[in-house]
Design a protein around this motif. Structure first.
Motif, PDB file in Angstrom:
ATOM      1  N   MET A  38       2.645  -9.240   1.680  1.00 40.90           N
ATOM      2  CA  MET A  38       2.880  -9.939   0.445  1.00 40.90           C
ATOM      3  C   MET A  38       2.280 -11.371   0.754  1.00 40.90           C
ATOM      4  SD  MET A  38       3.558  -8.152  -1.888  1.00 40.90           S
ATOM      5  CE  MET A  38       5.119  -6.715  -2.790  1.00 40.90           C
ATOM      6  N   ARG A  45       2.696  -9.482  -5.579  1.00 43.23           N
ATOM      7  CA  ARG A  45       3.946  -9.777  -5.780  1.00 43.23           C
ATOM      8  C   ARG A  45       4.490  -9.439  -7.274  1.00 43.23           C
ATOM      9  NH1 ARG A  45       4.020 -15.654  -2.808  1.00 43.23           N
ATOM     10  NH2 ARG A  45       3.834 -15.124  -0.924  1.00 43.23           N
ATOM     11  N   SER A  48       5.682  -5.833  -7.134  1.00 47.88           N
ATOM     12  CA  SER A  48       6.490  -5.422  -6.207  1.00 47.88           C
ATOM     13  C   SER A  48       7.381  -4.305  -6.251  1.00 47.88           C
ATOM     14  CB  SER A  48       7.526  -6.514  -5.753  1.00 47.88           C
ATOM     15  OG  SER A  48       8.366  -6.830  -7.142  1.00 47.88           O
TER      16      SER A  48
END
Length: 581
Positions: A38, A45, A48
Motif C-alpha cells: 500500500m 487504498r 482496501s
C-alpha cells in the motif's frame, strides 16, 4: 476491482511477497506484505476491502515455491531488490562486529585466560568461541593462558588444565600457544622490582580494614613514603617466604585521591600460606594479584585485543597505572555482559557444580543435568553448534540470554541428515497382535535417504506401545485404528491389535495416528539419560548392535548418542544420552 487493476495488484503483491520470503528465508505473511504494498501503491487504498483477498491468493502461491525458486522468481521480477538483499546478507555475514582499530596492527593477538578450577560450564564457551572466530577472520593468533596465581581462594584443580584444553578442542579450536601463569612467577617478580625502582610500588603492613578506611577517606597509607631500599628489602623477604599470609603486601602507587576508591593504591602481591597444587609452583608463597599478573602478561605476549566482562572494567583502569609507569601501550578492550542460560536447574557456576558432584547430587562433570561442555559433548551435541550460538550473541555490554533451544537447533541442522532413525518405546505396554500381520517390518533408516536401506524388525506375536499411544476403550463408533510405522494398520479391539490390511490412504485421509513401536520379543532394554533423570524403555533390536558414539534419532522422541552397551546377561542394557528433540 477491474481486471487491469487486479493484474497490477497481483504483480506488485507477488514482488513484495517474494521480497518478504527471500529476505527472511521463510514463508511470506499477508500482513507483512500489505504495508509496503500500500505504501508503494497509494492508489490501491481506495480498494482496501478487495486488495487483501487478492494478496492472500498471491501469498499462497508464492509460499508453494521452494526457497531457490522464490529467489529466481524475484530476480526476474525485481533484480535490483534481490541485489539489495544480497548486499545486506554480505554485511550480515559476521555476527561479531569488527575488532576496534584492527587495521592498525600487523597481527591480531588475543588470549583466553581461564582459571583452571574445573572444566568449563556452557557460559565459558563464549570466550573461546568469539576469540577463535576472530582469529580465523583476521588470520591472527591466540593463546590459552591459565591464570592460576591464586592457590587458595580459587584453588586450581590439577585435572582442569587438560580438561579445559579438551573442551577447547571440542569447540573446534587449537591455541597457538599455552601458558601457565604459575610458571612465570620470576617474570612478575622482575617487573615488581623495576616498579619499585621507579617509585611506583611500596610494601604495606596495614590490615585490610585499616587500609580500607584510609583509602575511602582519600588519606595516604603511612607506609606510602618508605624509601626504595626498605621497600626492595621487604619485597625480597616476601619473595623468600619470610612473611605469612596477611602480614605484608606490595601496593601499586596510584592516585590516593582518585574519584574511584577501587583504583587507589591497589594490591599487586600478597602472601599465601597454602601451597600451590602444582609441584613446580608449590614452594612459592608470594603471589601476584590477577590485575598485575595479567597486565604484565598481556604486554609481554603482545596481546592487541582483550575481551572481558563488563564487571571487570576497573581491571583495565588499574592496569593502566602499571602501563603508564613502564611506558607501554594498553591493548584495545571490549567489555561484554554475562551470559544467562535457560533449561537448567543447576546454577552455571564451576564451584557449585563441583560441590554437587562431591555431594553425590551429580554423577560427574558430564552428568546430563550439569550445564557443562563435557555434558553437552556426551549428549552428542557438536561443538560447532555451541560456537555458532555463542557468536550469535555478539559482544553487547548488556547481559544476554542464551536459549539452549538455539544450540539444539544448530545441532539439529548439523546431524539430522546423517542420523539414522530407530524406534524407542518409553514405559511401554505389551499388546498381542492378531489378523496375520507381516512377519517383519522394514521402515527406512532415514526417510530422506532411501539408498541407506531399511531396518529389519521381526514382529512376533505382540508389540509394545507407549501408554499414551494406545487408543481409548471408547465408543464403538470411534475409529480405533492406528498405523504402526513400517508395519501397517491395526484396529484396537478388546486389548488386541488386529491387522486390517488397510493401505496408507487411511493415514492420508486423517483420523489414523502413526505410532512407533517395538516387538515385545527381542527388543533391547534402554536407559536414556536426560536432563530430567533417566528414562527406561525398550528399542528395536538393531539398537543393541550400535557402537558407542553413534547418533540415533529415536522417532517421535529425539536425538541421542549411544554411550555404551552393557552386556550383563541379567541386566544388560543400552545406555544412551538424550541430546534434544
Amino acid at each position: 476491482m477491474n481486471d487491469e487493476l487486479r493484474e497490477r495488484v497481483e504483480r506488485e503483491a507477488e514482488k513484495h511477497a517474494l521480497l518478504n520470503a527471500v529476505k527472511h528465508e521463510s514463508d511470506a505473511a499477508v500482513g507483512a506484505v500489505m504495508g509496503p504494498l500500500m505504501g508503494d501503491n497509494p492508489d490501491f487504498r481506495e480498494h482496501s476491502d478487495a486488495v487483501p483477498g487478492v494478496v492472500g491468493g498471491v501469498v499462497s502461491r508464492v509460499n508453494d515455491l521452494d526457497y531457490e525458486a522464490k529467489r529466481a522468481r524475484l530476480e526476474d521480477l525485481a533484480p535490483e531488490a534481490l541485489a539489495e538483499i544480497e548486499a545486506e546478507e554480505e554485511e550480515d555475514e559476521h555476527d561479531l562486529p569488527d575488532l576496534p582499530n584492527a587495521e592498525e596492527y600487523d597481527e591480531i593477538r588475543m588470549r583466553c585466560a581461564p582459571n583452571p578450577n574445573g572444566p568449563w560450564h556452557v557460559g565459558h564457551a563464549r570466550m573461546p568461541a568469539v576469540i577463535g572466530t576472530y582469529r580465523e577472520r583476521y588470520d591472527g593468533w591466540f593463546c590459552v593462558r591459565f591464570d592460576d596465581t591464586d592457590p587458595e581462594t580459587k584453588r586450581p584443580d590439577l585435572d582442569a588444565y587438560d580438561a579445559i584444553l579438551e573442551d577447547l578442542d571440542y569447540l573446534g579450536f587449537e591455541p597457538d600457544a599455552t601458558y601457565r601463569a604459575s610458571d612465570r612467577l620470576e617474570t612478575y617478580y622482575d617487573h615488581a622490582r623495576e616498579l619499585i625502582e621507579m617509585g611506583g610500588a611500596y610494601t604495606c603492613s596495614c590490615s585490610g580494614e585499616a587500609f580500607s578506611e584510609l583509602k575511602n577517606s582519600g588519606e595516604p597509607c603511612p607506609h606510602r613514603h618508605k624509601d626504595e631500599e626498605t621497600v626492595r628489602e621487604e619485597f625480597e623477604a616476601m619473595v623468600d617466604g619470610e612473611y605469612s599470609s596477611g602480614e605484608l603486601v606490595l601496593r601499586v602507587k596510584t592516585d590516593i585521591e582518585h574519584k574511584n576508591p577501587a583504583l587507589r593504591d591497589w594490591v599487586a602481591f600478597r602472601m599465601i600460606d597454602t601451597p600451590h597444587p602444582r609441584e613446580e609452583a608449590s614452594e612459592y608463597r608470594c603471589w601476584p594479584m590477577l590485575d598485575f599478573q595479567s597486565g604484565v602478561d598481556d604486554h609481554l605476549l603482545e596481546v592487541t585485543h582483550i575481551i572481558r566482562g563488563i564487571d571487570l572494567q576497573d581491571s583495565a583502569k588499574r592496569q593502566q597505572f602499571v602501563y603508564d609507569y613502564f611506558g607501554w601501550d594498553y591493548p584495545e578492550v571490549i567489555h561484554w555482559g554475562h551470559v544467562q542460560l535457560d533449561d537448567y536447574d543447576v546454577k552455571m557456576s564451576t564451584s557449585t557444580i563441583a560441590e554437587l558432584i562431591e555431594d553425590g547430587a551429580l554423577d560427574g562433570w558430564d552428568d546430563p543435568r550439569a550445564p557443562t561442555l563435557k555434558s553437552l559433548r556426551r549428549r552428542g551435541i557438536r561443538g560447532e553448534a555451541i560456537v555458532e550460538a555463542m557468536t550469535g550473541l555478539g559482544t553487547s555490554t548488556t547481559d544476554v540470554d542464551l536459549a539452549m533451544s538455539s544450540i539444539y537447533a544448530n545441532n539439529r541442522d548439523l546431524i539430522d541428515e546423517e542420523t539414522d532413525r530407530r524406534f524407542f518405546v518409553r514405559d511401554g505396554n505389551q499388546l498381542p497382535l492378531a489378523g496375520d500381520p507381516p512377519a517383519e517390518a522394514n521402515p527406512p533408516l532415514h526417510p530422506n535417504h532411501e539408498e541407506r536401506g531399511a531396518r529389519e524388525i521381526p514382529v512376533g506375536d505382540s508389540v509394545m506401545l507407549e501408554v499414551g499411544d494406545i487408543p481409548d476403550d471408547g465408543d464403538e463408533e470411534d475409529d480405533q485404528r492406528i498405523w504402526l510405522k513400517g508395519l501397517g494398520c491395526f484396529r484396537f479391539d478388546d486389548g488386541v491389535l488386529r491387522y486390517t490390511g488397510d493401505d496408507i490412504d487411511v493415514v492420508r485421509e486423517g483420523g489414523v495416528d502413526v505410532i512407533h513401536w517395538v516387538p515385545a520379543d527381542g527388543s533391547v532394554p534402554v536407559r536414556l539419560r536426560t536432563m530430567d533423570g533417566d528414562v527406561i524403555g525398550h528399542a528395536e533390536p538393531g539398537v543393541g548392535d550400535l557402537e558407542p558414539d553413534e547418533l540415533v534419532q529415536f522417532e517421535r522422541v529425539g536425538f541421542a548418542r549411544i554411550d555404551r552397551q552393557e552386556t550383563d546377561e541379567e541386566d544388560g542394557e543400552t545406555v544412551a544420552y538424550y541430546a534434544h528433540p
